[in-house]
Design an enzyme around this catalytic site. Structure first.
Site, mmCIF file in Angstrom:
data_model
loop_
_atom_site.group_PDB
_atom_site.id
_atom_site.type_symbol
_atom_site.label_atom_id
_atom_site.label_comp_id
_atom_site.label_asym_id
_atom_site.label_seq_id
_atom_site.Cartn_x
_atom_site.Cartn_y
_atom_site.Cartn_z
ATOM 1 N N ASP A 125 0.717 -1.266 0.067
ATOM 2 C CA ASP A 125 -0.030 0.029 -0.049
ATOM 3 C C ASP A 125 1.054 1.143 0.045
ATOM 4 O O ASP A 125 1.930 1.317 0.783
ATOM 5 C CB ASP A 125 -0.828 -0.030 1.079
ATOM 6 N N THR A 147 -11.554 2.765 2.146
ATOM 7 C CA THR A 147 -11.932 2.047 3.402
ATOM 8 C C THR A 147 -11.675 3.026 4.615
ATOM 9 O O THR A 147 -12.182 2.909 5.739
ATOM 10 C CB THR A 147 -10.869 0.795 3.438
ATOM 11 N N LEU A 174 -22.051 0.992 5.930
ATOM 12 C CA LEU A 174 -23.638 0.690 6.030
ATOM 13 C C LEU A 174 -23.622 -0.398 4.993
ATOM 14 O O LEU A 174 -23.141 -0.376 3.726
ATOM 15 C CB LEU A 174 -24.295 1.784 5.695
ATOM 16 N N HIS A 232 -18.342 11.896 -2.623
ATOM 17 C CA HIS A 232 -19.699 11.812 -2.043
ATOM 18 C C HIS A 232 -19.420 12.472 -0.791
ATOM 19 O O HIS A 232 -18.533 12.171 0.175
ATOM 20 C CB HIS A 232 -19.688 10.242 -1.872
ATOM 21 N N TYR A 291 -28.817 8.617 3.451
ATOM 22 C CA TYR A 291 -28.695 7.509 4.383
ATOM 23 C C TYR A 291 -28.190 8.057 5.839
ATOM 24 O O TYR A 291 -27.234 9.102 5.616
ATOM 25 C CB TYR A 291 -27.864 6.442 3.900
ATOM 26 N N ASP A 349 -23.506 -19.725 -24.162
ATOM 27 C CA ASP A 349 -23.923 -20.582 -25.210
ATOM 28 C C ASP A 349 -23.920 -19.765 -26.473
ATOM 29 O O ASP A 349 -24.067 -18.483 -26.592
ATOM 30 C CB ASP A 349 -25.454 -21.006 -24.921
#
Length: 830
Positions: A35, A46, A52, A225, A259, A552
């Site tokens: 990292d 993260t 949520l 966000h 939310y 297929d």
């Protein structure tokens, strides 16, 4: 302990650490995780994810991933405390449209094995006392939803996997991917090259930059966000002991793109109600191991209060108790969005051994990590990955302009109520067939898929409704199933069954596989015997090593070394390209094989109906009689002065042919057939009629009626498998299996009331237990009743009664033998 392949995972966030853990659990021990940030605060999505986890999703795949994430995080504990607070989830409706959608979502939950319940206004208030009861109409409660403690989970996963021998290297920047002979050999870093047999990029919104290092387009867009934390809410004082604790369910107010979760006595509020904010990675701050913190990391951008203020007002309306608090802290956090909203998973077609697991949110993190681990170790995920496959996009969908526009639109629409057929408004007209001008002149109504404009019906056929027999008149539909639908499709189906119709089959993916090694490649990858004389057309399957259905396809042998394939999409293209490259590079000159996508340079008309032969005989001197061109045969012909490859195939169950020519000759072919067909009542017909007619014939559609989670015997496709063939991918897994021994079967259902049309993914109940879900569905215009297909337990037999749940209402249906139309195939073979 035997050494396992050396793996380097790029990214120590929730996906990378979960992947390391899943590999360790399966016995792999040679793993390094890198990292560019410090391990205790990597600085990616993260690090600031609110955590949520709402499990219910229209996608079975994504719901399965979320279910496993809940299960794993509940079991990931230290000092008796897990990494998941199972407080439940509540989605509230403030409009009738949203309430209906929540009932549809409850159906998804039942289909995917998730327990939930629709609550009344009063029940929502009882469960969540802070709600403004007057504003809501009801809600969906899923008790097993909750909060993932993502940052804590990462630290526990690092601790657990380090103890098992995984090496972690923080503050390490990846500068390149080492390779030799089209295979990965290591990862180049600021501190040197780390050798590797396999590299997996779990770099989050940096994933596109990692992909660029090998010339791979990873179609994701970093977007900001908004998330805020309030000051203490007096009404919640003392309700949660821990500063980050929660006792109320996680809450979604999707009618306002919001939310909510608790942080002790404070509230966390996430908003999608603002303008899309694309992020240029070059503008992000650099990693400083000494100064990085919760409030100072590259993925946490400055808060723009003006964008959040409308959401704050909506919040105080829904949760009046928050009027006594203020916004204490806020930021614009960076997340990954993609053109269709799905994750990006799989092996690069450019470089063997290089895999990606990108655009993955915490909700699905452990599930996708498990899938990738299975993919690396066994070559197959137990959950189908078609919807997540990194190669699912067409080339036109990989341009920076397309990725940017569609990803931003997905941000805008993330909580919108969207119909399964809902087309994009923009970009449009990216790919049009040579017949497009003729279709527009006939009033074609176009929907979009894969960048292609596809006519679903033609307004020019509306007049046919007046002369159509009463038995063909379809019943009125409910408002939802009537969207993006028209009764004109019934008229088009009628004319296909009784006269002749022209269908635009151009968007069907066409591949040309050629060279001295073409037959060898196809024999290895397909279930049927391809060693047939030129002119043969074969329906066959592509399987994975476990016998699951990858795809297929139809294969036409044009000459000794050239085959034309009708495939399902770009995933098939990547599969054949990789296999062809391996065969060519490892074999002799006689093994050389080439794969070309010819879709854009060619076109196809499906000419079908009982009068098709009468029509074509007036514009071609070639022999189209039954002896001249038998069912599932192909030959070169001339129609109206145009050279055409004619294949005696039909996916609508009527006499006719697929007629292929070059794109530059397409309009001339259309015009010749159209003119010749006027005395025979020819019409142009669209996708809506096609979908109905193919279900009446019981023809399967890959991606809905079968996936890698189904084998040919369960799907009713055992006839397409030639077990006497020497070898093919998946043969060993199928040995000893029989259709009679299968635990489930794809069954045809007919709706008893003759009018209730379902659309797919609805749960199917038998003896009041959810036992399956609808795969494909349509109104059958010929049989005059709605049709649905579903996988049901073997104990459910032909003639049994079942129920399909549609928007909370149970619809009676009967398990019926298929195909419903022309089971003896006399119309096709005549």
């Amino acid at each position: 302990m035997a050494s396992t392949p050396s793996i380097v995972i790029i990214g120590a966030g929730i996906v990378g650490t979960n992947l390391a853990d899943e590999l360790v659990a399966r016995g792999w021990n040679n793993i390094t995780v890198l990292d560019k940030g410090p391990l205790n605060m990597p600085g990616g999505s993260t690090s600031h994810a609110p955590g949520l986890v709402f499990q219910t999703n229209p996608s079975k795949t994504m719901a399965e991933f979320a279910k496993y994430t809940v299960e794993k995080f509940l079991s990931l504990t230290e000092d008796g405390v897990s990494c998941f607070d199972q407080v439940g989830g509540l989605e509230v409706a403030t409009t009738e449209t949203r309430l209906a959608d929540l009932k549809r979502k409850l159906g998804y939950a039942a289909s995917w094995g998730i327990s939930g319940k629709i609550l009344s206004r009063a029940e929502c208030k009882e469960l969540y006392p802070l709600l403004n009861e007057e504003d809501i109409l009801g809600g969906l409660h899923v008790p097993t939803d909750g909060l993932a403690r993502a940052a804590r989970a990462v630290q526990l996963l690092i601790k657990r996997t380090e103890a098992a021998g995984v090496t972690y290297r923080g503050n390490t920047t990846v500068t390149g991917i080492a390779q030799a002979g089209r295979r990965v050999t290591g990862v180049e870093t600021s501190e040197g090259v780390i050798p590797a047999d396999i590299v997996v990029s779990c770099a989050g919104f940096w994933g596109a930059k990692i992909g660029e290092m090998i010339g791979m387009v990873v179609p994701l867009l970093p977007l900001a966000h908004q998330y805020v934390t309030t000051t203490p809410v007096p009404a919640r004082k003392g309700c949660n002991e821990l500063p980050n604790g929660a006792s109320l369910p996680i809450l979604r107010h999707q009618d306002r793109d919001l939310y909510y979760r608790e942080h002790g006595d404070r509230y966390g509020i996430g908003s999608y109600a603002h303008r899309p904010m694309p992020v240029d990675l070059a503008d992000l701050g650099s990693y400083d191991a000494d100064s990085i913190s919760d409030h100072n990391m590259p993925s946490r951008l400055d808060f723009t209060l003006e964008d959040f203020l409308p959401a704050w007002e909506d919040t105080k309306q829904l949760l009046p108790a928050l009027r006594e608090s203020d916004i204490e802290d806020g930021f614009n956090g960076v997340f990954s969005f993609t053109p269709d909203g799905g994750a990006l998973v799989g092996e690069s077609k450019e470089l063997d051994g290089f895999f990606v697991a990108e655009a993955v949110w915490v909700t699905h993190s452990a599930g996708i990590a498990r899938a990738v681990a299975e993919l690396l170790i066994t070559g197959k995920s137990q959950v189908d990955l078609g919807e997540c496959d990194v190669h699912r996009f067409e080339a036109v969908q990989l341009t920076p302009e397309y990725v940017s526009e569609t990803s931003q639109q997905n941000f805008v629409e993330i909580y919108d109520v969207l119909h399964p057929l809902q087309p994009k408004l923009s970009p449009r007209n990216l790919r049009v067939s040579p017949f497009h001008a003729r279709h527009k002149a006939l009033g074609g109504v176009f929907l979009e898929s894969g960048g292609w404009e596809r006519p679903y019906w033609f307004e020019a056929n509306a007049e046919l409704l007046k002369e159509m027999p009463a038995e063909w008149q379809p019943p009125a539909r409910d408002a939802w199933s009537a969207m993006f639908s028209s009764p004109i499709a019934a008229a088009e189906a009628w004319k296909t069954r009784t006269a002749v119709a022209m269908y635009d089959m151009t968007p069907l993916k066409r591949l040309e596989i050629s060279g001295p090694g073409a037959l060898k490649l196809l024999q290895e990858l397909t279930t049927a015997d391809m060693a047939k004389k030129p002119g043969a057309v074969t329906y066959t399957l592509l399987l994975d090593n476990a016998g699951g259905i990858r795809s297929d396809i139809t294969v036409a042998r044009l000459n000794e070394d050239t085959f034309q394939l009708g495939a399902n999409g770009n995933i098939d293209t990547a599969y054949f390209e990789r296999a062809a490259r391996h065969q060519t590079e490892t074999g002799t000159a006689s093994d050389w094989v080439q794969v070309r996508d010819t879709t854009g340079g060619t076109c196809c008309i499906g000419l079908w109906g009982p009068l098709a032969r009468d029509l074509i005989s007036t514009v071609s001197s070639d022999d189209f009689s039954n002896d001249g061109l038998r069912y599932f045969r192909t030959k070169q012909v001339v129609i109206g002065g145009v050279t055409v490859t004619a294949m005696r195939l039909s996916y609508v169950g009527e006499l006719g042919w697929e007629l292929y020519t070059s794109a530059d000759n397409g309009q001339r072919l259309w015009d010749a057939l159209w003119k010749a067909g006027q005395p025979h009542g020819v019409i142009a017909a669209g996708r809506a009629a096609f979908s109905s007619l193919r279900l009446e014939k019981g023809y399967r559609s890959w991606g809905t009626d079968m996936t890698t989670e189904h084998d040919p015997l369960e799907a009713g496709l055992g006839f397409a498998v030639k077990m006497t063939k020497e070898n093919f991918v998946g043969k060993t897994a199928l040995e000893g299996r029989t259709e009679e021994d299968s635990a489930r079967h794809l069954r045809c259902l007919t709706v008893d009331d003759g009018r209730s049309v379902v659309l797919g993914k609805e749960p199917v109940f038998y003896k009041d237990q959810a036992v399956g879900y609808v795969t494909s569905a349509a109104y059958g215009y010929t049989v005059a009743k709605p049709i649905a297909y579903a996988y049901l337990p073997a104990a459910v037999s032909i003639g049994d009664s079942v129920e399909i749940e549609y928007f909370g209402r149970r619809i009676q249906a009967t398990v019926t033998a298929d195909p419903l139309y022309d089971p003896t195939m006399t119309r096709l073979r005549g």
